[in-house]
Scaffold this motif. Structure first.
Motif, PDB file in Angstrom:
ATOM      1  N   ASP A 130      20.081   5.918  28.801  1.00 32.17           N
ATOM      2  CA  ASP A 130      21.221   6.185  29.667  1.00 32.17           C
ATOM      3  C   ASP A 130      22.463   5.501  29.111  1.00 32.17           C
ATOM      4  OD1 ASP A 130      22.564   7.207  31.800  1.00 32.17           O
ATOM      5  OD2 ASP A 130      21.731   5.824  33.289  1.00 32.17           O
ATOM      6  N   LYS A 131      23.481   6.293  28.725  1.00 28.81           N
ATOM      7  CA  LYS A 131      24.707   5.733  28.168  1.00 28.81           C
ATOM      8  C   LYS A 131      25.907   6.186  28.979  1.00 28.81           C
ATOM      9  CE  LYS A 131      22.989   5.141  23.560  1.00 28.81           C
ATOM     10  NZ  LYS A 131      23.296   5.018  22.186  1.00 28.81           N
ATOM     11  N   GLU A 132      25.897   5.901  30.268  1.00 27.48           N
ATOM     12  CA  GLU A 132      27.008   6.278  31.130  1.00 27.48           C
ATOM     13  C   GLU A 132      28.186   5.349  30.888  1.00 27.48           C
ATOM     14  OE1 GLU A 132      25.885   6.391  35.199  1.00 27.48           O
ATOM     15  OE2 GLU A 132      24.195   7.700  34.848  1.00 27.48           O
ATOM     16  N   ALA A 133      29.379   5.891  31.096  1.00 28.37           N
ATOM     17  CA  ALA A 133      30.592   5.077  30.971  1.00 28.37           C
ATOM     18  C   ALA A 133      30.622   4.061  32.109  1.00 28.37           C
ATOM     19  CB  ALA A 133      31.813   5.971  31.022  1.00 28.37           C
ATOM     20  N   SER A 134      31.163   2.888  31.811  1.00 25.24           N
ATOM     21  CA  SER A 134      31.211   1.826  32.796  1.00 25.24           C
ATOM     22  C   SER A 134      32.592   1.201  32.807  1.00 25.24           C
ATOM     23  CB  SER A 134      30.168   0.762  32.451  1.00 25.24           C
ATOM     24  OG  SER A 134      30.296  -0.332  33.310  1.00 25.24           O
ATOM     25  N   ALA A 135      32.986   0.663  33.949  1.00 30.34           N
ATOM     26  CA  ALA A 135      34.269  -0.019  34.068  1.00 30.34           C
ATOM     27  C   ALA A 135      34.159  -1.477  33.631  1.00 30.34           C
ATOM     28  CB  ALA A 135      34.763   0.066  35.503  1.00 30.34           C
ATOM     29  N   ILE A 136      32.952  -1.928  33.285  1.00 28.73           N
ATOM     30  CA  ILE A 136      32.740  -3.309  32.865  1.00 28.73           C
ATOM     31  C   ILE A 136      32.825  -3.374  31.346  1.00 28.73           C
ATOM     32  CG2 ILE A 136      31.100  -5.214  32.819  1.00 28.73           C
ATOM     33  CD1 ILE A 136      29.902  -4.036  35.402  1.00 28.73           C
ATOM     34  N   LEU A 137      33.645  -4.284  30.845  1.00 30.09           N
ATOM     35  CA  LEU A 137      33.773  -4.449  29.405  1.00 30.09           C
ATOM     36  C   LEU A 137      32.689  -5.395  28.901  1.00 30.09           C
ATOM     37  CD1 LEU A 137      37.630  -4.811  29.041  1.00 30.09           C
ATOM     38  CD2 LEU A 137      36.225  -2.820  28.540  1.00 30.09           C
ATOM     39  N   LEU A 138      32.016  -4.980  27.833  1.00 34.82           N
ATOM     40  CA  LEU A 138      30.959  -5.779  27.233  1.00 34.82           C
ATOM     41  C   LEU A 138      31.278  -5.995  25.760  1.00 34.82           C
ATOM     42  CD1 LEU A 138      27.912  -3.895  28.769  1.00 34.82           C
ATOM     43  CD2 LEU A 138      28.817  -6.100  29.494  1.00 34.82           C
ATOM     44  N   PRO A 139      30.812  -7.094  25.172  1.00 33.10           N
ATOM     45  CA  PRO A 139      31.028  -7.310  23.741  1.00 33.10           C
ATOM     46  C   PRO A 139      30.387  -6.181  22.930  1.00 33.10           C
ATOM     47  CG  PRO A 139      30.083  -9.264  24.775  1.00 33.10           C
ATOM     48  CD  PRO A 139      30.081  -8.179  25.796  1.00 33.10           C
ATOM     49  N   GLU A 140      30.941  -5.915  21.746  1.00 37.39           N
ATOM     50  CA  GLU A 140      30.416  -4.841  20.900  1.00 37.39           C
ATOM     51  C   GLU A 140      28.960  -5.076  20.520  1.00 37.39           C
ATOM     52  OE1 GLU A 140      32.734  -3.826  17.523  1.00 37.39           O
ATOM     53  OE2 GLU A 140      34.587  -3.796  18.676  1.00 37.39           O
ATOM     54  N   GLU A 141      28.561  -6.331  20.325  1.00 36.00           N
ATOM     55  CA  GLU A 141      27.193  -6.616  19.909  1.00 36.00           C
ATOM     56  C   GLU A 141      26.193  -6.562  21.062  1.00 36.00           C
ATOM     57  OE1 GLU A 141      29.457 -10.332  20.668  1.00 36.00           O
ATOM     58  OE2 GLU A 141      29.776  -8.786  19.201  1.00 36.00           O
ATOM     59  N   TYR A 142      26.679  -6.349  22.287  1.00 40.44           N
ATOM     60  CA  TYR A 142      25.784  -6.256  23.446  1.00 40.44           C
ATOM     61  C   TYR A 142      24.922  -5.011  23.320  1.00 40.44           C
ATOM     62  CZ  TYR A 142      24.098  -5.659  28.198  1.00 40.44           C
ATOM     63  OH  TYR A 142      23.296  -5.482  29.296  1.00 40.44           O
ATOM     64  N   SER A 143      23.656  -5.175  23.574  1.00 38.92           N
ATOM     65  CA  SER A 143      22.721  -4.055  23.503  1.00 38.92           C
ATOM     66  C   SER A 143      22.018  -3.917  24.843  1.00 38.92           C
ATOM     67  CB  SER A 143      21.703  -4.305  22.391  1.00 38.92           C
ATOM     68  OG  SER A 143      20.756  -3.272  22.371  1.00 38.92           O
ATOM     69  N   ASN A 144      22.038  -2.738  25.393  1.00 39.70           N
ATOM     70  CA  ASN A 144      21.398  -2.485  26.675  1.00 39.70           C
ATOM     71  C   ASN A 144      20.002  -1.902  26.454  1.00 39.70           C
ATOM     72  OD1 ASN A 144      21.043  -2.303  29.391  1.00 39.70           O
ATOM     73  ND2 ASN A 144      22.242  -0.449  29.652  1.00 39.70           N
ATOM     74  N   LEU A 145      19.155  -2.683  25.796  1.00 44.06           N
ATOM     75  CA  LEU A 145      17.788  -2.235  25.528  1.00 44.06           C
ATOM     76  C   LEU A 145      16.947  -2.324  26.793  1.00 44.06           C
ATOM     77  CD1 LEU A 145      16.820  -3.962  22.164  1.00 44.06           C
ATOM     78  CD2 LEU A 145      17.134  -1.526  22.557  1.00 44.06           C
ATOM     79  N   PRO A 146      16.008  -1.414  26.944  1.00 43.17           N
ATOM     80  CA  PRO A 146      15.072  -1.560  28.054  1.00 43.17           C
ATOM     81  C   PRO A 146      14.222  -2.825  27.848  1.00 43.17           C
ATOM     82  CG  PRO A 146      14.522   0.361  26.693  1.00 43.17           C
ATOM     83  CD  PRO A 146      15.766  -0.243  26.140  1.00 43.17           C
ATOM     84  N   ILE A 147      13.620  -3.312  28.898  1.00 43.02           N
ATOM     85  CA  ILE A 147      12.811  -4.530  28.804  1.00 43.02           C
ATOM     86  C   ILE A 147      11.606  -4.332  27.888  1.00 43.02           C
ATOM     87  CG2 ILE A 147      11.358  -6.146  30.110  1.00 43.02           C
ATOM     88  CD1 ILE A 147      13.240  -5.662  32.490  1.00 43.02           C
ATOM     89  N   TYR A 148      10.985  -3.162  27.973  1.00 40.04           N
ATOM     90  CA  TYR A 148       9.784  -2.891  27.175  1.00 40.04           C
ATOM     91  C   TYR A 148      10.061  -1.807  26.146  1.00 40.04           C
ATOM     92  CZ  TYR A 148       7.806  -5.512  30.998  1.00 40.04           C
ATOM     93  OH  TYR A 148       7.562  -6.494  31.918  1.00 40.04           O
ATOM     94  N   GLY A 149       9.397  -1.921  25.008  1.00 37.41           N
ATOM     95  CA  GLY A 149       9.547  -0.930  23.949  1.00 37.41           C
ATOM     96  C   GLY A 149       8.191  -0.528  23.411  1.00 37.41           C
ATOM     97  N   GLN A 150       8.206   0.513  22.601  1.00 34.92           N
ATOM     98  CA  GLN A 150       6.982   0.990  21.963  1.00 34.92           C
ATOM     99  C   GLN A 150       7.204   1.044  20.465  1.00 34.92           C
ATOM    100  OE1 GLN A 150       5.454   4.671  23.493  1.00 34.92           O
ATOM    101  NE2 GLN A 150       6.102   4.207  25.574  1.00 34.92           N
ATOM    102  N   GLY A 151       6.143   0.823  19.721  1.00 36.42           N
ATOM    103  CA  GLY A 151       6.238   0.900  18.272  1.00 36.42           C
ATOM    104  C   GLY A 151       4.910   1.245  17.652  1.00 36.42           C
ATOM    105  N   ARG A 152       4.986   1.858  16.469  1.00 33.86           N
ATOM    106  CA  ARG A 152       3.777   2.211  15.712  1.00 33.86           C
ATOM    107  C   ARG A 152       3.407   1.022  14.829  1.00 33.86           C
ATOM    108  NH1 ARG A 152       1.725   6.845  15.339  1.00 33.86           N
ATOM    109  NH2 ARG A 152       3.653   7.911  15.916  1.00 33.86           N
ATOM    110  N   VAL A 153       2.140   0.632  14.847  1.00 36.03           N
ATOM    111  CA  VAL A 153       1.664  -0.497  14.046  1.00 36.03           C
ATOM    112  C   VAL A 153       1.592  -0.069  12.577  1.00 36.03           C
ATOM    113  CG1 VAL A 153      -0.252  -2.086  13.635  1.00 36.03           C
ATOM    114  CG2 VAL A 153       0.351  -1.442  15.980  1.00 36.03           C
ATOM    115  N   LEU A 154       2.277  -0.833  11.710  1.00 30.92           N
ATOM    116  CA  LEU A 154       2.266  -0.557  10.274  1.00 30.92           C
ATOM    117  C   LEU A 154       1.314  -1.478   9.524  1.00 30.92           C
ATOM    118  CD1 LEU A 154       6.104  -0.117   9.642  1.00 30.92           C
ATOM    119  CD2 LEU A 154       4.396   1.654  10.124  1.00 30.92           C
ATOM    120  N   ALA A 155       1.127  -2.703  10.040  1.00 27.85           N
ATOM    121  CA  ALA A 155       0.232  -3.681   9.410  1.00 27.85           C
ATOM    122  C   ALA A 155      -0.054  -4.779  10.415  1.00 27.85           C
ATOM    123  CB  ALA A 155       0.876  -4.274   8.158  1.00 27.85           C
TER     124      ALA A 155
END
Length: 92
Positions: free
Chosen positions: A23-48
């Motif tokens: 979800d990348k909706e526009a917001s009236a709140i200014l955040l630093p450029e390096e701010y990342s709105n990642l979800p709490i949990y993620g998924q990934g494929r195991v490589l090793a």
């Protein structure tokens, strides 16, 4: 020739999957450029995985983890993501 690094000390190398429908909706709140709105949990494929891992997962499977526990490292010119097996929540 690209080679996945061999992890040690109960770490796994994972390839994070892109979050679906981020979800990348526009917001009236200014955040630093390096701010990342990642979800709490993620998924990934195991490589090793390290030889001393006790989690029941094989290379190629998808795992769920807490995004804040993912560590990004640089090896040569490539970036890899490692996670300690304690932070694997489940195998998807």
């Amino acid at each position: 020739m690209d080679r996945t690094p061999k992890p040690c000390n109960r770490h796994l190398v994972v390839d994070p999957l892109d979050p679906e429908n981020q979800d990348k909706e526009a917001s009236a709140i200014l955040l630093p450029e390096e701010y990342s709105n990642l979800p709490i949990y993620g998924q990934g494929r195991v490589l090793a995985q390290s030889a001393d891992c006790t989690v029941d997962v094989i290379v190629g499977e998808i795992v769920v983890y807490q995004n804040s526990m993912l560590e990004e490292i640089d090896v040569g010119t490539k970036k890899y993501n490692l996670i300690l097996e304690n932070y694997i929540l489940c195998v998807a």
